[in-house]
Write an enzyme that holds these catalytic residues in place. Structure first.
Site, PDB file in Angstrom:
ATOM      1  N   SER A   1       2.938  -2.912  10.119  1.00 25.89           N
ATOM      2  CA  SER A   1       4.353  -2.537   9.948  1.00 25.89           C
ATOM      3  C   SER A   1       5.248  -3.757   9.724  1.00 25.89           C
ATOM      4  CB  SER A   1       4.852  -1.725  11.158  1.00 25.89           C
ATOM      5  OG  SER A   1       4.132  -0.518  11.273  1.00 25.89           O
TER       6      SER A   1
ATOM      7  N   GLU B   1      -5.097  -5.104  10.610  1.00 24.36           N
ATOM      8  CA  GLU B   1      -4.103  -4.061  10.846  1.00 24.36           C
ATOM      9  C   GLU B   1      -4.317  -3.461  12.235  1.00 24.36           C
ATOM     10  OE1 GLU B   1      -4.390  -0.687   8.289  1.00 24.36           O
ATOM     11  OE2 GLU B   1      -6.560  -0.539   8.456  1.00 24.36           O
TER      12      GLU B   1
ATOM     13  N   GLY C   1       3.022  -1.323   4.291  1.00 24.58           N
ATOM     14  CA  GLY C   1       3.019   0.117   4.069  1.00 24.58           C
ATOM     15  C   GLY C   1       4.368   0.631   3.633  1.00 24.58           C
ATOM     16  N   GLY C   2       5.062   1.310   4.531  1.00 27.79           N
ATOM     17  CA  GLY C   2       6.309   1.995   4.192  1.00 27.79           C
ATOM     18  C   GLY C   2       7.352   1.132   3.519  1.00 27.79           C
TER      19      GLY C   2
ATOM     20  N   HIS D   1      -9.622   0.763   5.297  1.00 27.45           N
ATOM     21  CA  HIS D   1      -8.303   1.000   5.877  1.00 27.45           C
ATOM     22  C   HIS D   1      -8.439   1.941   7.072  1.00 27.45           C
ATOM     23  CE1 HIS D   1      -4.152   2.391   6.319  1.00 27.45           C
ATOM     24  NE2 HIS D   1      -3.788   1.294   5.671  1.00 27.45           N
TER      25      HIS D   1
ATOM     26  N   GLY E   1       3.303   2.693  12.239  1.00 29.17           N
ATOM     27  CA  GLY E   1       4.031   3.953  12.315  1.00 29.17           C
ATOM     28  C   GLY E   1       4.221   4.488  13.720  1.00 29.17           C
TER      29      GLY E   1
ATOM     30  N   GLU F   1      -6.862   4.415   8.059  1.00 26.94           N
ATOM     31  CA  GLU F   1      -6.753   5.847   7.751  1.00 26.94           C
ATOM     32  C   GLU F   1      -8.037   6.382   7.140  1.00 26.94           C
ATOM     33  OE1 GLU F   1      -1.952   5.381   7.164  1.00 26.94           O
ATOM     34  OE2 GLU F   1      -3.229   5.675   5.402  1.00 26.94           O
TER      35      GLU F   1
ATOM     36  N   ASN G   1       0.867  -1.188   0.000  1.00 31.45           N
ATOM     37  CA  ASN G   1       0.000   0.000   0.000  1.00 31.45           C
ATOM     38  C   ASN G   1       0.898   1.229   0.000  1.00 31.45           C
ATOM     39  OD1 ASN G   1      -1.904   2.002   0.385  1.00 31.45           O
ATOM     40  ND2 ASN G   1      -2.300   1.486   2.522  1.00 31.45           N
ATOM     41  N   TRP G   2       0.976   1.893  -1.136  1.00 30.09           N
ATOM     42  CA  TRP G   2       1.896   3.027  -1.280  1.00 30.09           C
ATOM     43  C   TRP G   2       1.356   4.312  -0.669  1.00 30.09           C
ATOM     44  CZ3 TRP G   2       3.390   2.231  -7.168  1.00 30.09           C
ATOM     45  CH2 TRP G   2       4.095   1.029  -7.280  1.00 30.09           C
ATOM     46  N   LYS G   3       0.087   4.285  -0.275  1.00 31.22           N
ATOM     47  CA  LYS G   3      -0.548   5.460   0.327  1.00 31.22           C
ATOM     48  C   LYS G   3      -0.330   6.692  -0.576  1.00 31.22           C
ATOM     49  CE  LYS G   3      -0.227   3.339   4.846  1.00 31.22           C
ATOM     50  NZ  LYS G   3      -0.085   3.528   6.306  1.00 31.22           N
TER      51      LYS G   3
END
Length: 251
Positions: free
Chosen positions: A212, A167, A233-234, A95, A173, A97, A9-11
């Protein structure tokens, strides 16, 4: 046996140049990971570019969000039908977010899930608890409520064509991490809850971990019996790290 799925997921990240470099860098790791499906969810504006770059490779892709409408006066939204036209296989829904920053309720998430499936896309239903809920010991109750909203609207059979991503919001994060044992316990509870409605569907549904994931933690996480891959994610923005995570999912 459930096929492992590793999804990035590149957000809200990327440029034309970085997206091109990233997709090209992932083609070989995806090709080498026999038995593992690799997918990415770029910002929607880059879907056309990813479609072109991923052609002929083993990389699947999807959207980070979708609307409940297929067309109309809904400025700024992404139609599931349009996403399908660009070759998407997946669409994230629910998600954390989206739930927190955009106030998407369980009812809204269920409606989006339904619209995504109606467009012949695979919804990736994200569920999970906040730090406050985790510390209060209500994790199981929270994920059950999030699942029940979808079951009530779409039925348990819909999960035969869906993916679930657990999640823990408190482990995204924040520097906090869920141990493989903690993650496995929740995944097992999710599968067990779904089995209460249909054991066959529950046994087959892929449940990804989305807290993460790193190259160092991937193999231990994915080695758990009810963890079928990761929503990353990151680390998915770093080709070497993501390649290591993909390798960690090989059976």
């Amino acid at each position: 046996m459930r096929q492992p799925l590793v999804m990035g997921n590149w957000k809200l990240n990327g440029t034309k140049a970085s997206v091109e470099a990233l997709v090209k860098a992932l083609i070989e790791p995806a090709a080498k990971a026999e038995g593992v499906e690799v997918a990415v969810c770029p910002p929607v504006i880059f879907l056309g570019l990813v479609e072109k770059l991923a052609e002929g490779s083993r990389i699947q892709y999807g959207a980070q969000n979708a609307d409940v409408h297929t067309s109309g006066a809904f400025t700024g939204e992404n139609s599931p039908v349009m996403l399908k036209e660009f070759g998407c296989k997946y669409a994230l829904v629910g998600h954390s977010e989206r739930r927190t920053l955009h106030a998407e309720t369980d009812a809204v998430v269920a409606a989006k899930y339904e619209a995504i499936q109606a467009a012949d896309l695979v919804p990736v239903l994200c569920i999970g608890e906040t730090l406050e809920q985790f510390e209060a010991g209500t994790t199981n109750q929270v994920v059950e409520e999030q699942l029940k909203a979808v079951i009530d609207r779409c039925g348990i059979a819909s999960f035969a064509k869906a993916v679930v991503a657990y999640e823990p919001v408190w482990a995204i994060g924040t520097g906090k991490t869920a141990t493989p044992e903690i993650a496995q316990a929740v995944h097992a509870h999710i599968r067990g809850y779904l089995a209460g409605f249909d054991a066959d569907v529950a046994a087959k549904v892929q449940i990804l971990y989305g807290g993460s994931v790193t190259g160092a933690s991937a193999a231990n996480l994915f080695g758990q019996p009810d963890i079928d891959g990761g929503l990353v994610g990151g680390a998915s923005l770093k080709p070497d790290d993501f390649a290591q995570i993909i390798a960690g999912a090989k059976q």
